[in-house]
Design an enzyme around this catalytic site. Structure first.
Site, PDB file in Angstrom:
ATOM      1  N   CYS A  29      -1.696  -3.937  -2.779  1.00  0.00           N
ATOM      2  CA  CYS A  29      -1.257  -2.905  -3.716  1.00  0.00           C
ATOM      3  C   CYS A  29       0.144  -3.217  -4.251  1.00  0.00           C
ATOM      4  O   CYS A  29       1.106  -3.224  -3.487  1.00  0.00           O
ATOM      5  CB  CYS A  29      -1.305  -1.555  -2.981  1.00  0.00           C
ATOM      6  SG  CYS A  29      -0.354  -0.248  -3.735  1.00  0.00           S
ATOM      7  N   CYS A  32       2.765  -0.484  -3.801  1.00  0.00           N
ATOM      8  CA  CYS A  32       3.118  -0.383  -2.376  1.00  0.00           C
ATOM      9  C   CYS A  32       4.214  -1.395  -2.040  1.00  0.00           C
ATOM     10  O   CYS A  32       5.128  -1.093  -1.276  1.00  0.00           O
ATOM     11  CB  CYS A  32       1.887  -0.649  -1.492  1.00  0.00           C
ATOM     12  SG  CYS A  32       0.545   0.530  -1.732  1.00  0.00           S
TER      13      CYS A  32
END
Length: 104
Positions: A29, A32
């Protein structure tokens, strides 16, 4: 205080007391990865009042499912084991600190 990694097995034990920010994330991600250094800065500033925990949603589907995590990063604030706030998606440090400030 260092950022801790939690799993389905250790989640309850890690968030049962105090104020804990849990980062629901995954290695693939992009946002993230962007939020990780922000969390490290927050930890260095308020780490004595706040525990930061990271939960990899790919490896721990039980906990992420229990809290209805549909998008990552999802950041949840827990106080003595109860979820009291939630932020979805990347947030700049100032915005995260404003959210956390209500609970510290």
């Amino acid at each position: 205080m260092a950022i801790v990694n939690v799993s389905d097995q250790t989640f309850a034990q890690e968030v049962e007391s105090g104020t804990v920010l849990v980062d629901f994330w995954a290695p693939w991600c992009g946002p993230c990865k962007m939020i990780a250094p922000v969390l490290e800065q927050i930890d260095s500033e308020v780490g004595e009042k706040l525990k930061i925990a990271k939960l990899n949603v790919d490896e721990n589907p039980e906990t992420s499912g229990r809290f209805g995590v549909m998008s990552i990063p999802t950041l949840m604030v827990f106080k003595d084991g109860q979820m009291v706030d939630k932020v979805i998606g990347f947030q700049p440090k100032e915005a995260l600190m404003a959210t956390l400030g209500k609970h510290l």
